[in-house]
Every structure is written in C-alpha cells, then in structure tokens.
Write a protein that holds these residues in place. Structure first.
Motif, PDB file in Angstrom:
ATOM      1  N   SER A  15       0.836  -1.202   0.000  1.00 16.56           N
ATOM      2  CA  SER A  15       0.000   0.000   0.000  1.00 16.56           C
ATOM      3  C   SER A  15       0.870   1.251   0.000  1.00 16.56           C
ATOM      4  N   ALA A  16       0.242   2.404   0.214  1.00 17.22           N
ATOM      5  CA  ALA A  16       0.942   3.683   0.101  1.00 17.22           C
ATOM      6  C   ALA A  16       2.084   3.791   1.097  1.00 17.22           C
ATOM      7  N   ARG A  17       3.181   4.370   0.647  1.00 15.47           N
ATOM      8  CA  ARG A  17       4.324   4.660   1.521  1.00 15.47           C
ATOM      9  C   ARG A  17       4.045   5.967   2.261  1.00 15.47           C
ATOM     10  N   ARG A  18       4.189   5.916   3.576  1.00 14.57           N
ATOM     11  CA  ARG A  18       3.840   7.050   4.426  1.00 14.57           C
ATOM     12  C   ARG A  18       5.091   7.765   4.912  1.00 14.57           C
ATOM     13  N   TYR A  19       4.915   9.075   5.219  1.00 14.49           N
ATOM     14  CA  TYR A  19       6.038   9.913   5.641  1.00 14.49           C
ATOM     15  C   TYR A  19       5.614  10.845   6.768  1.00 14.49           C
ATOM     16  N   ALA A  20       6.584  11.262   7.543  1.00  8.23           N
ATOM     17  CA  ALA A  20       6.421  12.371   8.479  1.00  8.23           C
ATOM     18  C   ALA A  20       7.200  13.558   7.944  1.00  8.23           C
ATOM     19  N   VAL A  21       6.666  14.742   8.170  1.00  3.83           N
ATOM     20  CA  VAL A  21       7.379  15.982   7.838  1.00  3.83           C
ATOM     21  C   VAL A  21       7.605  16.743   9.139  1.00  3.83           C
ATOM     22  N   CYS A  22       8.848  17.138   9.376  1.00  4.05           N
ATOM     23  CA  CYS A  22       9.215  17.867  10.600  1.00  4.05           C
ATOM     24  C   CYS A  22      10.042  19.095  10.225  1.00  4.05           C
ATOM     25  N   THR A  23      10.013  20.087  11.096  1.00  7.55           N
ATOM     26  CA  THR A  23      11.023  21.133  10.974  1.00  7.55           C
ATOM     27  C   THR A  23      12.381  20.519  11.282  1.00  7.55           C
ATOM     28  N   ALA A  24      13.437  21.176  10.848  1.00  8.03           N
ATOM     29  CA  ALA A  24      14.775  20.597  10.990  1.00  8.03           C
ATOM     30  C   ALA A  24      15.127  20.309  12.444  1.00  8.03           C
ATOM     31  N   ASP A  25      14.629  21.145  13.370  1.00  8.12           N
ATOM     32  CA  ASP A  25      14.905  20.906  14.788  1.00  8.12           C
ATOM     33  C   ASP A  25      13.902  19.953  15.429  1.00  8.12           C
ATOM     34  N   ARG A  26      12.965  19.473  14.639  1.00  9.96           N
ATOM     35  CA  ARG A  26      11.918  18.535  15.064  1.00  9.96           C
ATOM     36  C   ARG A  26      11.020  19.100  16.160  1.00  9.96           C
ATOM     37  N   ALA A  27      10.944  20.418  16.227  1.00  9.89           N
ATOM     38  CA  ALA A  27      10.013  21.049  17.173  1.00  9.89           C
ATOM     39  C   ALA A  27       8.574  20.872  16.732  1.00  9.89           C
ATOM     40  N   TRP A  28       8.367  20.640  15.422  1.00 14.38           N
ATOM     41  CA  TRP A  28       7.033  20.445  14.849  1.00 14.38           C
ATOM     42  C   TRP A  28       7.105  19.262  13.906  1.00 14.38           C
ATOM     43  N   CYS A  29       6.215  18.298  14.091  1.00 12.56           N
ATOM     44  CA  CYS A  29       6.187  17.115  13.227  1.00 12.56           C
ATOM     45  C   CYS A  29       4.747  16.709  12.952  1.00 12.56           C
TER      46      CYS A  29
ATOM     47  N   ARG B  38       0.334   0.861  11.760  1.00  9.33           N
ATOM     48  CA  ARG B  38      -0.004   2.135  12.395  1.00  9.33           C
ATOM     49  C   ARG B  38       0.680   2.274  13.756  1.00  9.33           C
ATOM     50  N   HIS B  39       0.820   1.192  14.476  1.00 12.46           N
ATOM     51  CA  HIS B  39       1.525   1.281  15.757  1.00 12.46           C
ATOM     52  C   HIS B  39       3.031   1.498  15.568  1.00 12.46           C
ATOM     53  N   LYS B  40       3.594   0.917  14.510  1.00 10.04           N
ATOM     54  CA  LYS B  40       4.990   1.233  14.182  1.00 10.04           C
ATOM     55  C   LYS B  40       5.124   2.709  13.817  1.00 10.04           C
ATOM     56  N   GLN B  41       4.203   3.204  13.014  1.00 15.70           N
ATOM     57  CA  GLN B  41       4.242   4.612  12.616  1.00 15.70           C
ATOM     58  C   GLN B  41       4.098   5.527  13.820  1.00 15.70           C
ATOM     59  N   LEU B  42       3.231   5.151  14.763  1.00 19.20           N
ATOM     60  CA  LEU B  42       3.060   5.944  15.983  1.00 19.20           C
ATOM     61  C   LEU B  42       4.377   6.033  16.749  1.00 19.20           C
ATOM     62  N   ARG B  43       5.006   4.907  16.929  1.00 15.36           N
ATOM     63  CA  ARG B  43       6.283   4.891  17.657  1.00 15.36           C
ATOM     64  C   ARG B  43       7.340   5.718  16.927  1.00 15.36           C
ATOM     65  N   GLU B  44       7.428   5.558  15.631  1.00 15.13           N
ATOM     66  CA  GLU B  44       8.436   6.282  14.858  1.00 15.13           C
ATOM     67  C   GLU B  44       8.192   7.784  14.880  1.00 15.13           C
ATOM     68  N   LEU B  45       6.932   8.192  14.736  1.00 11.53           N
ATOM     69  CA  LEU B  45       6.623   9.626  14.733  1.00 11.53           C
ATOM     70  C   LEU B  45       7.001  10.269  16.062  1.00 11.53           C
ATOM     71  N   PHE B  46       6.679   9.608  17.163  1.00  6.72           N
ATOM     72  CA  PHE B  46       6.963  10.222  18.458  1.00  6.72           C
ATOM     73  C   PHE B  46       8.426  10.070  18.871  1.00  6.72           C
ATOM     74  N   GLU B  47       9.162   9.199  18.229  1.00  6.65           N
ATOM     75  CA  GLU B  47      10.614   9.199  18.393  1.00  6.65           C
ATOM     76  C   GLU B  47      11.230  10.372  17.639  1.00  6.65           C
ATOM     77  N   LEU B  48      10.627  10.747  16.522  1.00  3.15           N
ATOM     78  CA  LEU B  48      11.110  11.897  15.752  1.00  3.15           C
ATOM     79  C   LEU B  48      10.794  13.212  16.448  1.00  3.15           C
ATOM     80  N   GLY B  49       9.538  13.381  16.862  1.00  2.00           N
ATOM     81  CA  GLY B  49       9.076  14.668  17.368  1.00  2.00           C
ATOM     82  C   GLY B  49       9.660  15.026  18.721  1.00  2.00           C
ATOM     83  N   ARG B  50      10.206  16.219  18.814  1.00  3.12           N
ATOM     84  CA  ARG B  50      10.777  16.708  20.074  1.00  3.12           C
ATOM     85  C   ARG B  50       9.934  17.803  20.710  1.00  3.12           C
ATOM     86  N   GLY B  51       8.829  18.145  20.055  1.00  2.00           N
ATOM     87  CA  GLY B  51       7.995  19.228  20.563  1.00  2.00           C
ATOM     88  C   GLY B  51       6.534  18.928  20.354  1.00  2.00           C
ATOM     89  N   VAL B  52       5.928  19.603  19.371  1.00  2.00           N
ATOM     90  CA  VAL B  52       4.508  19.439  19.071  1.00  2.00           C
ATOM     91  C   VAL B  52       4.372  18.474  17.894  1.00  2.00           C
TER      92      VAL B  52
END
Length: 258
Positions: A139-153, A173-187
């Motif tokens: 299925s579709a390949r999914r991505y996260a977009v963050c600011t360079a400092d990862r304050a916003w993801c 979806r649970h893998k994506q959840l874990r990965e997104l919150f490992e990336l995000g350092r802020g909001v």
C-alpha cells in the motif's frame, strides 16, 4: 459554480489568553482522490484558500490529503492574508512501486501534484526534513514531515482500509506511531488513523489538544486527528464542527505554550 464553500463564524473570538502561545491547526482536507469529498478536483488555488481562511492567525499548520501542486498557492495565500512570511513543505505519498500517489486533476483537467502530508510554519526560509515511516509493502508509503529541529512534526498514518493496514492489531499504524513520536521533540500531530485507546502510548508524558476526545472524523464520528505537546504546554483547543461540510475531517485548533 460557487467557487468557495461558505464561511460562517470562522473561529471563536475568545481565544485562550493565558501565557503567550502558538496556534496550531491540523486538518485532513480529503482533497486528493476521494470523489465523495467537497474539495475533490478543486483547483490548487481553491485548496489554498480553504486552508488559509481557517488558519490566517495560525503559526503552524499540519495538513493531510493535500496536493503538492498547491504548495505555492498556499504560501502566497497565507502570506497575503496574514502579512507574515511562511514556509511550506510537503511529502508526497508513493505507491508500492515507488510511483507518485497522484491527486486527481482539477475539474479543468490541470494536474495538482501528489497527495501529501504538509507542514507550514510562519517563518521565512524554515528548514524541514522528510522521514519515511514503516508502511505496508502492498500500500501507500507514508512519511512524516518535521522542521529541521523537530520542534514540529506531522504525519498521516495508514488508513486501516482493506487495501492498507487492515491486519489485527494495526501493526503498521503502531509502528508509525512509535516512529513519529521518536522523531518529534515538541509538538506532534496529524491524522493518525487510530482512536484514542489505540493511540494510548502517545498520551504518556504529553497533553493532547482535546481532553474530551471529541470526534474529528465526520464519516464515522470518531477521533483520529490529534495535536500533542509536552505536559503542561496545552493552553486551549477548538474542534471546528462548523467546517464538517468541507471534508470528511474537521479542523482541530490547538494553542500551545511557547
């Protein structure tokens, strides 16, 4: 044909007035490929207009099911309405073979680019990063977009439809959840395609915009759209039900302490 969907009472005037805060909006426009949605085949200028009129006073915008061809229009519309510089970054979804997951052309037959997850910030020349998320190989390949400092993801997770992450326990979806919150350092936020009980790990050490967990997905009346910030940072929340006729999701507005 009426060019724009009608507006009535865009945002409450009594925005939370505590400590200085930043205004964040997340919204799945359903603009790319779903013919049942009002913004399907709307022009890129119209997509930009519908976002900007809701987010003129916002500082950060998370978008899902946007179209990459509307990035320039969105930047121009936000700058014209807000009087501030903006930066916009989109990550286009890809099909399993790597080809772009195209938005349908507009009603005039003009291309609108690729269906995307998009991050816009009220800042000149902001820097961004695009991060691949674990996705079902069929299925579709999914991505996260963050600011360079990862304050916003932000991200748009797999849907759970029969052609996507439909397996018991929603493993991707649970893998994506874990990965997104490992990336995000802020909001962190977006369309996570998980109801609150299934997104429980995201609440650990964080506040979510709406403690009442009201629905954001119009079709099935459940909450799958979120804005998370660190404990104590959330200052206010607004679920824009007046916009339920604009998409199959309603916009979610959060005010977050700086």
């Amino acid at each position: 044909m009426i060019r724009h969907l009608l507006i009535a009472g865009l945002l409450p005037l009594n925005v939370p007035a505590q400590a200085p805060s930043l205004h964040v909006m997340t919204w799945n426009l359903c603009a790319g490929t779903n013919s049942n949605c009002p913004l399907f085949r709307r022009t890129t200028a119209e997509l930009a207009w519908h976002v900007a009129v809701l987010a003129t006073k916002a500082d950060v915008i998370f978008l899902q099911e946007f179209c990459t061809g509307a990035d320039g229009d969105l930047k121009r519309e936000l700058e014209a309405r807000s009087g501030r510089a903006w930066s916009v970054k989109s990550a286009g979804l890809a099909r399993p073979d790597g080809s772009p997951y195209q938005c349908h052309p507009d009603r005039n037959g003009r291309p609108r680019g690729t269906q995307s997850v998009t991050l816009a910030v009220a800042e000149r020349n902001a820097r961004f990063g695009v991060h691949a998320l674990s996705s079902p190989p069929w299925s579709a390949r999914r991505y996260a977009v963050c600011t360079a400092d990862r304050a916003w993801c932000t991200a748009h997770f797999s849907s759970g439809a029969h052609y996507d992450d439909k397996q018991k326990g929603a493993p991707y979806r649970h893998k994506q959840l874990r990965e997104l919150f490992e990336l995000g350092r802020g909001v962190v936020g977006g369309d996570l395609n998980l109801v609150p009980r299934d997104a429980a790990t995201a609440y650990r050490g964080r506040d979510e915009c709406d403690p009442r967990k009201r629905w954001t997905y119009v079709t099935r009346k459940r909450k799958i759209d979120y804005v998370f910030a660190g404990d104590g940072r959330m200052r206010g929340c607004f679920v824009d039900y007046a916009r339920k006729g604009w998409s199959d999701h309603v916009p979610l507005h959060a005010w977050v302490a700086r």
